[in-house]
Enzyme design. Structure first.
Site, PDB file in Angstrom:
ATOM      1  N   ALA A  88       0.826  -1.202   0.000  1.00  0.00           N
ATOM      2  CA  ALA A  88       0.000   0.000   0.000  1.00  0.00           C
ATOM      3  C   ALA A  88       0.865   1.258   0.000  1.00  0.00           C
ATOM      4  CB  ALA A  88      -0.919   0.007   1.222  1.00  0.00           C
TER       5      ALA A  88
ATOM      6  N   GLY B  39       0.549  -5.420   0.592  1.00  0.00           N
ATOM      7  CA  GLY B  39      -0.540  -5.597  -0.356  1.00  0.00           C
ATOM      8  C   GLY B  39      -0.137  -6.374  -1.591  1.00  0.00           C
TER       9      GLY B  39
ATOM     10  N   GLU C  11      -0.402  -9.839  -0.567  1.00  0.00           N
ATOM     11  CA  GLU C  11      -1.815 -10.197  -0.414  1.00  0.00           C
ATOM     12  C   GLU C  11      -2.486 -10.433  -1.765  1.00  0.00           C
ATOM     13  OE1 GLU C  11      -3.298  -8.068   3.658  1.00  0.00           O
ATOM     14  OE2 GLU C  11      -2.306  -6.787   2.189  1.00  0.00           O
TER      15      GLU C  11
ATOM     16  N   GLU D  19       3.585  -5.459   7.795  1.00  0.00           N
ATOM     17  CA  GLU D  19       2.661  -4.524   8.446  1.00  0.00           C
ATOM     18  C   GLU D  19       2.919  -4.369   9.937  1.00  0.00           C
ATOM     19  OE1 GLU D  19       0.564  -6.126   4.779  1.00  0.00           O
ATOM     20  OE2 GLU D  19       1.782  -6.965   6.395  1.00  0.00           O
TER      21      GLU D  19
END
Length: 282
Positions: free
Chosen positions: A65, A114, A117, A137
């Protein structure tokens, strides 16, 4: 304005490239929204049977992100962060997971946060030997928010997933292969051809059957076996009246290569007839 998602069609395969190389293809809101829009277009294009998703440049698939944009949302309050950041990211990974055409991640570099992910969410993935993965994270004092606490544990098992989630440590493509995060690791120069080769092996088959299998696995994996078997039966019932299934059977009996039409028309006609019958006869 530079397109945030580059699109190329190659032999019935849409090659989509995240295009923020100067930001290591970080997922900002505009990029996520653009990718969702492109996926909508690809899904209804009958000339496209599969998708390859990769990153622009030599360094990153996606570094995760866009932290600067996320930080701004957090500063606006929890509601804004949930709406703008968490829900948007979860919508993207859910879309990739449930897409009715096979999506192959061609992981060409960093796949952090991300980016990792996305790799977890897509049904298939091939990694370059230069790829590098991480669940970082926790270094920001937060959990993953695009599905990373859920999908990685399902892929790798609870204990192995928690080790990665709780340490934030980087891991190699070979480790990603061991964990079930990717299907294959290839030399960097072979990544595109390997992804196209896998897509080609899938595209030889009925696109309708491919969609049914993707749906059955995606919906069934998070349910009990009994519920999953019902999903499987439902998908077979949807395929049974199609010309593709008849063609597959006839080709096998006739010892020839099948030629699929990829049409739901017979299934739709059968469903209409069933609804028109007073007793719902088949």
């Amino acid at each position: 304005m530079t397109d945030l998602v580059l699109s190329e069609i190659c032999d019935g395969v849409a090659i989509l490239t995240l295009n923020r190389p100067e930001k290591l293809n970080a997922l900002n809101y505009a990029l996520i929204d653009r990718l969702l829009a492109v996926l909508d277009t690809v899904e209804v294009d009958h000339s496209i049977g599969a998708v390859i998703l990769t990153g622009a440049g030599e360094k990153a698939f996606s570094s995760g992100a866009d932290i600067h944009e996320f930080s701004t949302s957090v500063a606006l309050g929890v509601d804004a962060a949930l709406r703008d950041f968490v829900m948007r990211g979860q919508r993207l990974t859910a879309r990739l997971e449930a897409f009715r055409k096979p999506v192959i991640a061609a992981v060409n570099g960093l796949a952090f946060g991300g980016g990792c992910e996305i790799t977890e969410a897509v049904p298939l993935a091939i990694a370059s030997e230069r790829a590098l993965f991480a669940k970082p994270e926790i270094n920001l004092a937060m959990p993953p928010t695009f599905g990373g606490t859920q999908r990685l544990a399902r892929l790798a098992g609870r204990k192995r997933a928690l080790e990665l989630l709780l340490t934030g440590e980087r891991f190699t493509p070979r480790r990603a292969l061991e964990l079930g995060l990717v299907n294959k690791v290839v030399p960097h120069g072979d990544l595109r051809s390997a992804a196209l080769e896998l897509a080609g092996r899938i595209l030889r088959h009925s696109q309708l059957a491919t969609a049914s299998i993707l749906t059955a696995v995606t919906r069934g994996i998070n349910q009990s076996i009994a519920e999953g078997l019902l999903v499987e039966a439902e998908q077979f019932a949807r395929m049974a009246p199609t010309s593709d299934l008849r063609e597959g059977l006839d080709a096998w009996i006739g010892r020839r290569q099948p030629s699929y039409s990829g049409s739901w028309s017979r299934a739709a006609d059968t469903s209409e007839a069933a609804r028109a019958s007073p007793r719902g006869d088949r």
